[in-house]
Design a protein around this motif. Structure first.
Motif, PDB file in Angstrom:
ATOM      1  N   ALA A 112       0.789  -1.190   0.034  1.00 25.09           N
ATOM      2  CA  ALA A 112      -0.081  -0.172  -0.108  1.00 25.09           C
ATOM      3  C   ALA A 112       0.750   1.302   0.056  1.00 25.09           C
ATOM      4  O   ALA A 112       2.007   1.348   0.399  1.00 25.09           O
ATOM      5  N   VAL A 113       0.347   2.367  -0.312  1.00 27.33           N
ATOM      6  CA  VAL A 113       0.904   3.638  -0.361  1.00 27.33           C
ATOM      7  C   VAL A 113       0.925   4.166   0.980  1.00 27.33           C
ATOM      8  O   VAL A 113      -0.002   3.868   1.953  1.00 27.33           O
ATOM      9  N   ALA A 114       1.816   5.086   1.574  1.00 28.29           N
ATOM     10  CA  ALA A 114       1.812   5.405   2.936  1.00 28.29           C
ATOM     11  C   ALA A 114       0.904   6.749   3.069  1.00 28.29           C
ATOM     12  O   ALA A 114       0.804   6.958   4.404  1.00 28.29           O
ATOM     13  N   ASP A 115       0.395   7.179   2.152  1.00 30.49           N
ATOM     14  CA  ASP A 115      -0.647   8.524   2.548  1.00 30.49           C
ATOM     15  C   ASP A 115       0.142   9.497   3.415  1.00 30.49           C
ATOM     16  O   ASP A 115       1.474   9.668   2.928  1.00 30.49           O
ATOM     17  N   ASP A 116      -0.523  10.071   4.263  1.00 29.58           N
ATOM     18  CA  ASP A 116       0.138  11.034   4.955  1.00 29.58           C
ATOM     19  C   ASP A 116       0.812  10.493   6.332  1.00 29.58           C
ATOM     20  O   ASP A 116       1.341  11.258   7.326  1.00 29.58           O
ATOM     21  N   GLN A 117       0.725   9.050   6.371  1.00 29.13           N
ATOM     22  CA  GLN A 117       1.359   8.322   7.610  1.00 29.13           C
ATOM     23  C   GLN A 117       2.818   8.429   7.613  1.00 29.13           C
ATOM     24  O   GLN A 117       3.314   8.013   6.574  1.00 29.13           O
ATOM     25  N   SER A 118       3.403   8.806   8.419  1.00 25.87           N
ATOM     26  CA  SER A 118       5.134   8.720   8.544  1.00 25.87           C
ATOM     27  C   SER A 118       5.712   7.515   9.265  1.00 25.87           C
ATOM     28  O   SER A 118       6.374   6.784   9.028  1.00 25.87           O
ATOM     29  N   ARG A 119       4.960   7.199  10.525  1.00 26.03           N
ATOM     30  CA  ARG A 119       5.339   6.221  11.472  1.00 26.03           C
ATOM     31  C   ARG A 119       4.687   4.785  11.270  1.00 26.03           C
ATOM     32  O   ARG A 119       3.531   4.777  11.822  1.00 26.03           O
ATOM     33  N   ILE A 120       5.012   3.980  10.201  1.00 23.93           N
ATOM     34  CA  ILE A 120       3.811   3.043   9.641  1.00 23.93           C
ATOM     35  C   ILE A 120       4.684   1.876   9.900  1.00 23.93           C
ATOM     36  O   ILE A 120       5.885   1.688  10.097  1.00 23.93           O
ATOM     37  N   ALA A 121       3.767   0.661   9.998  1.00 25.41           N
ATOM     38  CA  ALA A 121       4.150  -0.796   9.897  1.00 25.41           C
ATOM     39  C   ALA A 121       3.441  -1.488   8.960  1.00 25.41           C
ATOM     40  O   ALA A 121       2.000  -1.305   9.025  1.00 25.41           O
ATOM     41  N   THR A 122       3.742  -2.823   8.793  1.00 27.78           N
ATOM     42  CA  THR A 122       2.513  -3.471   8.093  1.00 27.78           C
ATOM     43  C   THR A 122       1.845  -4.219   9.119  1.00 27.78           C
ATOM     44  O   THR A 122       2.049  -4.489  10.494  1.00 27.78           O
ATOM     45  N   PRO A 123       0.605  -4.996   9.044  1.00 27.73           N
ATOM     46  CA  PRO A 123      -0.230  -5.337   9.912  1.00 27.73           C
ATOM     47  C   PRO A 123       0.591  -6.482  10.590  1.00 27.73           C
ATOM     48  O   PRO A 123       0.486  -6.568  11.743  1.00 27.73           O
ATOM     49  N   GLY A 124       1.430  -7.271   9.874  1.00 27.59           N
ATOM     50  CA  GLY A 124       2.071  -8.545  10.431  1.00 27.59           C
ATOM     51  C   GLY A 124       3.218  -7.990  11.548  1.00 27.59           C
ATOM     52  O   GLY A 124       3.111  -8.419  12.697  1.00 27.59           O
ATOM     53  N   VAL A 149      -7.025   0.446  10.883  1.00 22.89           N
ATOM     54  CA  VAL A 149      -6.892   0.621   9.417  1.00 22.89           C
ATOM     55  C   VAL A 149      -7.970   1.532   8.581  1.00 22.89           C
ATOM     56  O   VAL A 149      -9.167   1.284   8.561  1.00 22.89           O
ATOM     57  N   GLY A 150      -7.487   2.665   7.956  1.00 26.92           N
ATOM     58  CA  GLY A 150      -8.462   3.406   7.156  1.00 26.92           C
ATOM     59  C   GLY A 150      -8.173   3.091   5.790  1.00 26.92           C
ATOM     60  O   GLY A 150      -8.713   2.374   5.208  1.00 26.92           O
ATOM     61  N   ARG A 151      -7.483   3.999   5.216  1.00 24.40           N
ATOM     62  CA  ARG A 151      -7.484   4.018   3.707  1.00 24.40           C
ATOM     63  C   ARG A 151      -7.042   2.802   2.970  1.00 24.40           C
ATOM     64  O   ARG A 151      -7.542   2.496   1.923  1.00 24.40           O
ATOM     65  N   PRO A 152      -6.218   2.051   3.488  1.00 23.96           N
ATOM     66  CA  PRO A 152      -5.578   0.904   2.946  1.00 23.96           C
ATOM     67  C   PRO A 152      -7.209  -0.096   2.672  1.00 23.96           C
ATOM     68  O   PRO A 152      -7.106  -0.782   1.582  1.00 23.96           O
ATOM     69  N   ILE A 153      -8.056  -0.011   3.427  1.00 17.37           N
ATOM     70  CA  ILE A 153      -9.376  -0.704   3.231  1.00 17.37           C
ATOM     71  C   ILE A 153     -10.454   0.323   2.544  1.00 17.37           C
ATOM     72  O   ILE A 153     -11.242   0.104   1.730  1.00 17.37           O
ATOM     73  N   THR A 154     -10.613   1.585   2.901  1.00 17.12           N
ATOM     74  CA  THR A 154     -11.580   2.414   2.617  1.00 17.12           C
ATOM     75  C   THR A 154     -11.412   2.758   0.976  1.00 17.12           C
ATOM     76  O   THR A 154     -12.283   2.878   0.527  1.00 17.12           O
ATOM     77  N   ARG A 155     -10.244   3.027   0.593  1.00 14.47           N
ATOM     78  CA  ARG A 155      -9.922   3.411  -0.713  1.00 14.47           C
ATOM     79  C   ARG A 155      -9.533   2.259  -1.560  1.00 14.47           C
ATOM     80  O   ARG A 155      -9.012   2.421  -2.770  1.00 14.47           O
ATOM     81  N   GLN A 167     -11.896  -7.679   0.103  1.00 16.31           N
ATOM     82  CA  GLN A 167     -10.566  -8.333  -0.208  1.00 16.31           C
ATOM     83  C   GLN A 167      -9.425  -7.903   0.533  1.00 16.31           C
ATOM     84  O   GLN A 167      -8.602  -8.702   1.191  1.00 16.31           O
ATOM     85  N   ALA A 168      -9.418  -6.522   0.604  1.00 18.50           N
ATOM     86  CA  ALA A 168      -8.330  -5.790   1.233  1.00 18.50           C
ATOM     87  C   ALA A 168      -8.537  -6.000   2.777  1.00 18.50           C
ATOM     88  O   ALA A 168      -7.455  -6.597   3.412  1.00 18.50           O
ATOM     89  N   ALA A 169      -9.431  -6.062   3.318  1.00 18.63           N
ATOM     90  CA  ALA A 169      -9.795  -6.532   4.586  1.00 18.63           C
ATOM     91  C   ALA A 169      -9.381  -8.060   4.848  1.00 18.63           C
ATOM     92  O   ALA A 169      -8.796  -8.243   5.985  1.00 18.63           O
ATOM     93  N   THR A 170      -9.828  -8.936   4.196  1.00 17.38           N
ATOM     94  CA  THR A 170      -9.452 -10.110   4.275  1.00 17.38           C
ATOM     95  C   THR A 170      -8.120 -10.434   4.140  1.00 17.38           C
ATOM     96  O   THR A 170      -7.552 -11.286   4.898  1.00 17.38           O
ATOM     97  N   ASP A 171      -7.357  -9.936   3.301  1.00 15.38           N
ATOM     98  CA  ASP A 171      -5.826  -9.811   3.220  1.00 15.38           C
ATOM     99  C   ASP A 171      -4.980  -9.505   4.452  1.00 15.38           C
ATOM    100  O   ASP A 171      -4.143 -10.239   4.904  1.00 15.38           O
TER     101      ASP A 171
END
Ligand code: C5P
Length: 238
Positions: free
Chosen positions: A185-197, A209-215, A221-225
């Motif tokens: 996914a793209v970072a959008d305006d978030q700077s201190r990020i991590a993957t769900p795992g 989680v917002g935009r990686p699912i809402t957009r 499918q995004a939520a399931t992943d």
């Protein structure tokens, strides 16, 4: 813990119709939704009550910050709509947090109260500008330990703060973590990020989680992943 009980999708929409048509697309996939200032100020308690009527759990992210008596009243009002999680600002101080927890304790089926430490938008320059002489990382720990000592149930923190909080006096707090981005996914305006795992492996209890699912083109499918990645990480964590 089941990943369905750990994933919160942020309903960052301006109005009820858009929020609910998005919720429809995630029916059967996502259990928890976050209602923040934008949607709550527009639609109020009926929005939360509708999500509850549909069987969802609600994180009411109102980040309360006022004198103790006012926040205690805010906690009582917010609790009546059935939210399971509610935020206050740790910066309101020990007396404000204690008043919030005292108000919550008197409520049957009360929400768990989470303290927001330092907003992730507060970098070193912003922190200095409000007169705080420590680094953002030190300030987060100081507020986290104070909030937990004042009786709060949990904390909202960024992924990069999880490990230091887990080795502090606030280590047993429930940690709810935004700033989540799947590797693709793209970072959008978030700077201190991590993957769900990674966030789960670091020790997060719940992820926001917002935009990686809402957009996403296909939100379900995004939520399931993301749920699958969280489940896989839980099996290797701790
Ligand atoms: O779209 P995105 O995944 O960045 O959304 C994250 C959600 O978590 C938003 O609703 C945002 O307001 C919230 N949040 C955050 N960082 C914090 C606290 C809350 O991104 N420190």
């Amino acid at each position: 813990m089941n990943a369905h009980d750990q994933l919160i999708v942020a309903l960052d929409f301006p109005a009820r119709a858009e929020a609910l048509s998005f919720v429809d697309r995630l029916e059967g996939t996502v259990r928890w939704f976050k209602v923040g200032l934008e949607l709550y100020i527009a639609e109020g308690r009926p929005m939360v009550e509708e999500l509850r009527r549909r069987g969802h759990e609600v994180f009411l992210d109102l980040k309360m910050h006022d004198i103790p008596n006012t926040v205690a009243g805010g906690v009582r009002s917010a609790s009546a709509c059935g939210a399971g999680l509610l935020t206050i600002h740790a910066g309101g101080g020990p007396a404000m947090i204690a008043a919030a927890m005292e108000a919550a304790a008197a409520i049957q089926d009360r929400p768990r109260i989470l303290a927001v430490t330092l907003l992730t938008s507060m970098d070193a320059a912003q922190v200095r500008a409000v007169g705080i002489e420590t680094t953002p990382a030190q300030q987060v720990l100081r507020l986290a330990e104070m909030a937990v000592a004042s009786g709060v149930d949990g904390l909202v923190c960024s992924p990069e703060e999880i490990i230091s909080i887990r080795s502090s006096a606030a280590q047993d707090a429930q940690l709810v973590v935004p700033g989540i981005r799947p590797a693709t996914a793209v970072a959008d305006d978030q700077s201190r990020i991590a993957t769900p795992g990674d966030a789960i492996r670091y020790g997060a209890d719940m992820l926001v989680v917002g935009r990686p699912i809402t957009r996403a083109a296909n939100p379900a499918q995004a939520a399931t992943d993301i749920l699958a990645e969280m489940t896989a990480a839980s099996l290797t964590a701790k």
